[in-house]
Design an enzyme around this catalytic site. Structure first.
Site, PDB file in Angstrom:
ATOM      1  NE  ARG A 195      32.760  42.764  40.229  1.00 50.23           N
ATOM      2  CZ  ARG A 195      33.176  42.063  39.507  1.00 50.23           C
ATOM      3  NH1 ARG A 195      33.575  41.950  37.711  1.00 50.23           N
ATOM      4  NH2 ARG A 195      34.201  40.709  40.002  1.00 50.23           N
ATOM      5  CE  LYS A 229      32.857  21.223  36.691  1.00 49.38           C
ATOM      6  NZ  LYS A 229      34.272  22.331  35.012  1.00 49.38           N
ATOM      7  N   GLY A 284      30.946  35.882  44.040  1.00 46.26           N
ATOM      8  CA  GLY A 284      30.831  35.565  42.825  1.00 46.26           C
ATOM      9  C   GLY A 284      28.934  34.841  42.898  1.00 46.26           C
ATOM     10  N   GLY A 308      36.515  35.180  40.389  1.00 48.67           N
ATOM     11  CA  GLY A 308      37.748  34.186  40.672  1.00 48.67           C
ATOM     12  C   GLY A 308      39.055  34.869  41.274  1.00 48.67           C
TER      13      GLY A 308
HETATM   14  C1  3PG Z   1      35.256  39.113  36.342  1.00 52.05           C
HETATM   15  O1  3PG Z   1      34.552  39.569  36.861  1.00 52.05           O
HETATM   16  O2  3PG Z   1      36.066  37.871  36.876  1.00 52.05           O
HETATM   17  C2  3PG Z   1      36.366  39.973  36.454  1.00 52.05           C
HETATM   18  O3  3PG Z   1      35.702  41.810  36.367  1.00 52.05           O
HETATM   19  C3  3PG Z   1      37.538  39.497  36.331  1.00 52.05           C
HETATM   20  O4  3PG Z   1      37.008  39.389  34.475  1.00 52.05           O
HETATM   21  P1  3PG Z   1      37.827  38.450  33.695  1.00 52.05           P
HETATM   22  O5  3PG Z   1      37.148  36.805  34.443  1.00 52.05           O
HETATM   23  O6  3PG Z   1      36.972  38.070  32.555  1.00 52.05           O
HETATM   24  O7  3PG Z   1      39.269  37.955  33.245  1.00 52.05           O
HETATM   25 MG    MG Z   2      35.740  36.006  35.869  1.00 52.14          MG
END
Ligand code: 3PG
Ligand code: MG
Length: 425
Positions: A40, A206, A374, A397
């Site tokens: 990142r 899920k 992810g 997310g």
């Molecule tokens: C992440 O890694 O999902 C983002 O940096 C957002 O973080 P969070 O899910 O804790 O809001």
């Molecule tokens: Mg997150």
């Protein structure tokens, strides 16, 4: 409407407040926190380089972990400042707050091209509450606001959303950074009119997490390949036995509706035809999150669509790998989100690794491959194939919400290109 980007701005001598996603994995080594994955940070370097060269006074803000409004020393961004300095090849000052006197002083001392990193914005509960007074305080050091934190753009927090309102109210511009722009291009524009066949690979635990994405992609994809534990909810919906596999018994109607839509839309919707099953045995050990560690015994390939009563399905099997790889090989556009099984455990990583390899091979042959952040990114990197795909999202997310078609608050708050009154954009 397209958003203003950092390329549209004249930043020379301006205080540019940049929200970045430096929520990076860290580990304690010899009493110090060290960054264990710099992806990142690396991905924001183009934006930061551009601002440094453009002569901006750069103020960086980010969150780390979930300290819930408390000062948590293990979640300080100080080690990130050191890592960033090394990677950006220029000094990065650090200030132990994100609002107030100390920040105002450090910001005032910045010369064009200099960089300052503020402390974790989540040390204040006001950040996640998107408290206007807090956002206004942050905005005090910003002539211009840039959001390059795609991974946090699904959060309507003070540093991702609220602050933009205050900067804009004062007539300041709010623009997307280069990483944000790239993420929106690949996860958005590139998938609007994909080269066909468009093959989507969806995995993960899920159905409920992915159903909105499945539904939306059923309108666009030629083929959808399903893996991960969510395949068992589909199997249950088809009347098969799922043994001890992870299923959402209350989501079978959702699964049935997706299968019916796929049929109506003529989308090839493939479920695993074989899998790797194993018997769960509880141990007294706990994992890092405090959950009991399960010992998976007797892993076996199962070619029956029913799972044995005492076993759970944990990966796609070799016949499924072959069928999915053939679909992937014929694709011109690939979108992958979610692993095919419990890939963190090497007994159940073969399916995910094979899909990663098939995606990388198809990319070499000219397909465009987009990885939706992810766990799929983790799996690709683990397989050493991270550099061999077209695009890997830095958002987990955020990428899922974006693929669902939701408007991300962090993007919505940025200025539209068309409304910029002082330049041709
Ligand atoms: C992440 O890694 O999902 C983002 O940096 C957002 O973080 P969070 O899910 O804790 O809001
Ligand atoms: Mg997150």
């Amino acid at each position: 409407m397209p958003k203003l980007t950092v390329k549209d701005l004249d930043v020379r001598g301006q205080r540019v407040f940049v929200r970045v996603d430096f929520n990076v994995p860290m580990e304690e080594k010899d009493g110090q926190m060290v960054v264990t994955d710099v992806t990142r940070i690396k991905e924001t370097l183009p934006t930061l380089d551009m601002l440094v060269k453009g002569g901006a006074k750069i103020i960086l803000a980010a969150h780390l972990g979930r300290p819930k409004g408390k000062k948590e020393p293990t979640m300080s961004l100080r080690p990130v400042a050191a890592k960033l300095a090394e990677m950006l090849k220029c000094p990065v000052n650090f200030v132990e707050d994100c609002i107030g006197e100390s920040v105002a002083k450090a910001a005032a001392a910045l010369q064009p091209g200099q960089v300052l990193l503020l402390e974790n914005v989540r040390f204040y509960a006001e950040e996640e509450a998107n408290n206007p007074a807090f956002a206004e305080k942050m905005a005090q050091v910003a002539d211009i606001y840039v959001n390059d934190a795609f991974g946090s753009a699904h959060r309507a927090h003070a540093s991702t959303e609220g602050i933009a309102r205050f900067v804009a109210k004062r007539g300041g511009k709010c623009a997307a950074g280069l990483l944000m722009e790239r993420e929106l291009k690949f996860l958005g524009d590139e998938l609007e009119k994909p080269a066909r066949p468009f093959v989507v690979i969806l995995g993960g635990a899920k159905v409920s997490d992915k159903i909105t994405v499945i539904d939306r992609l059923l309108d666009k994809a030629d083929t959808i390949l399903i893996g991960g534990a969510m395949a068992y909810t589909f199997r249950l919906a088809q009347g098969a036995k799922t043994g001890k596999s992870l299923v959402e018994a209350d989501k079978t109607d959702t699964a049935k509706a997706a299968l019916a839509k796929a049929k109506a839309k003529n989308v090839k919707f493939l479920l695993p035809t074989d899998d790797i099953v194993a018997t769960p045995v509880k141990t007294d050990k706990l994992d890092k999150k405090g959950k009991p560690i399960i010992d998976w015994q007797n892993p076996t390939t199962n070619t029956d669509l029913n799972c044995p009563d005492e076993m759970a399905g944990l990966d796609i099997g070799p016949a499924t790998v072959k069928a999915y790889s053939a679909e992937i090989a014929s694709a011109k556009t690939i979108l992958w989100n979610g692993p095919m099984g419990l890939f963190e455990n090497k007994q159940f990583a073969a399916g995910t690794n094979a899909v990663a390899k098939a995606v990388a091979d198809a990319t070499v042959k000219g397909a465009k491959s987009i990885i939706g952040g992810g766990d799929s990114v983790k799996a690709l990197n683990k397989a050493g194939l991270g550099g061999q795909v077209t695009f890997m999202s830095t958002g987990g997310g955020a990428s899922l919400e974006f693929l669902e078609g939701k408007e991300l608050p962090g993007v919505a708050a940025l200025s539209d290109k068309g409304t910029c009154c002082c330049c041709a954009h």
